[in-house]
Design a protein around this motif. Structure first.
Motif, mmCIF file in Angstrom:
data_model
loop_
_atom_site.group_PDB
_atom_site.id
_atom_site.type_symbol
_atom_site.label_atom_id
_atom_site.label_comp_id
_atom_site.label_asym_id
_atom_site.label_seq_id
_atom_site.Cartn_x
_atom_site.Cartn_y
_atom_site.Cartn_z
ATOM 1 N N GLU A 132 0.819 -1.216 0.000
ATOM 2 C CA GLU A 132 0.000 0.000 0.000
ATOM 3 C C GLU A 132 0.854 1.269 0.000
ATOM 4 O O GLU A 132 0.449 2.288 -0.558
ATOM 5 N N THR A 133 2.023 1.225 0.604
ATOM 6 C CA THR A 133 2.855 2.436 0.690
ATOM 7 C C THR A 133 3.355 2.895 -0.677
ATOM 8 O O THR A 133 3.787 4.031 -0.816
ATOM 9 N N ALA B 176 -5.410 6.592 -4.949
ATOM 10 C CA ALA B 176 -5.860 5.231 -5.263
ATOM 11 C C ALA B 176 -5.836 4.283 -4.066
ATOM 12 O O ALA B 176 -6.279 3.137 -4.179
ATOM 13 N N LYS B 177 -5.342 4.733 -2.921
ATOM 14 C CA LYS B 177 -5.186 3.838 -1.753
ATOM 15 C C LYS B 177 -6.486 3.192 -1.307
ATOM 16 O O LYS B 177 -6.533 1.998 -1.029
ATOM 17 N N ASN B 178 -7.527 3.971 -1.209
ATOM 18 C CA ASN B 178 -8.795 3.457 -0.697
ATOM 19 C C ASN B 178 -9.331 2.325 -1.571
ATOM 20 O O ASN B 178 -9.674 1.251 -1.082
ATOM 21 N N ILE B 179 -9.381 2.555 -2.861
ATOM 22 C CA ILE B 179 -9.910 1.529 -3.770
ATOM 23 C C ILE B 179 -8.984 0.315 -3.816
ATOM 24 O O ILE B 179 -9.431 -0.828 -3.863
ATOM 25 N N GLY C 258 -1.767 -6.335 -7.363
ATOM 26 C CA GLY C 258 -0.472 -5.784 -6.995
ATOM 27 C C GLY C 258 -0.424 -4.271 -7.102
ATOM 28 O O GLY C 258 -1.179 -3.657 -7.862
ATOM 29 N N HIS C 259 0.470 -3.695 -6.337
ATOM 30 C CA HIS C 259 0.616 -2.235 -6.310
ATOM 31 C C HIS C 259 1.099 -1.653 -7.634
ATOM 32 O O HIS C 259 0.850 -0.494 -7.928
ATOM 33 N N SER C 260 1.740 -2.463 -8.473
ATOM 34 C CA SER C 260 2.295 -1.925 -9.728
ATOM 35 C C SER C 260 1.218 -1.360 -10.642
ATOM 36 O O SER C 260 1.484 -0.455 -11.425
ATOM 37 N N TYR C 261 -0.009 -1.872 -10.541
ATOM 38 C CA TYR C 261 -1.103 -1.334 -11.356
ATOM 39 C C TYR C 261 -1.372 0.140 -11.023
ATOM 40 O O TYR C 261 -1.839 0.898 -11.853
ATOM 41 N N PHE C 262 -1.109 0.513 -9.786
ATOM 42 C CA PHE C 262 -1.509 1.824 -9.290
ATOM 43 C C PHE C 262 -0.358 2.817 -9.120
ATOM 44 O O PHE C 262 -0.597 3.988 -8.850
ATOM 45 N N MET C 263 0.851 2.391 -9.253
ATOM 46 C CA MET C 263 1.995 3.238 -8.902
ATOM 47 C C MET C 263 2.123 4.519 -9.718
ATOM 48 O O MET C 263 2.608 5.525 -9.207
#
Length: 176
Positions: A100-101, A107-110, A129-134
């Motif tokens: 999450e960090t 985008a954290k909430n979703i 995975g976080h890579s989608y959102f980074m």
């Protein structure tokens, strides 16, 4: 002579430098065919101690201890179960969780809500995975990722279960 031979050669010439060979999705290949008889040489206690003569070139070959082999695997891939015991004992396995960090605040909430729902319904191995959102920096970026990357993934995860798919799509709608 392929990539493995070349990196072993280079690492052997520079023993004070560390070399890394990354094999992405290592479980998708036939490991026995990829490493063949050389699989013994990648064991930590055999490095630099055991040397073999290559059948075609008749050259002597060994794997230097300053070469690190990293294989990646996606735990949702069913072929992970096919990794045999001989290979498992030659590698250290580390599980990487969605982080999450590394996700922007927008985008954290979703990210957290979707992963909680996925973990509860089909298991932690399927979390996004976080890579989608980074690389999301605005609403348009988030909308694009959700529509063209996350939604198709969710449709695959929840294929055949329209009710749960609709429930998880509601998470996207309510957070957007």
């Amino acid at each position: 002579k392929g990539i493995f031979h070349k990196i072993c050669e280079d690492a052997g010439k520079n023993p004070t430098q560390k070399y890394y060979l990354v094999i992405d999705e290592i479980n998708r290949g036939n490991i026995s065919k990829i490493f063949g008889e050389l699989i013994t040489l990648i064991e930590e206690d055999k490095r630099e101690k055991i040397e073999v003569t290559l059948p075609y070139s008749k050259e002597s070959f060994k794997v230097p201890s300053n070469l690190f082999i990293i294989g990646t695997m996606n735990s949702t891939d069913k072929s992970i179960a096919l990794i045999d015991i001989a290979l498992r004992r030659r590698f250290t396995f580390l599980k990487l969780e969605p982080n999450e960090t590394l996700v922007p605040q927008i985008a954290k909430n979703i990210f957290n809500e979707l992963n909680k729902k996925i973990a509860d319904f089909i298991g932690e191995d399927y979390q996004i995975g976080h890579s989608y959102f980074m690389n999301i920096s605005n609403d348009d970026d988030l909308e694009f990722v959700l529509e063209y990357k996350i939604t198709p993934l969710l449709e695959e995860y929840f294929y055949g279960n329209k009710e749960e798919l609709q429930n998880i799509k509601e998470i996207i709608k309510s957070n957007h």
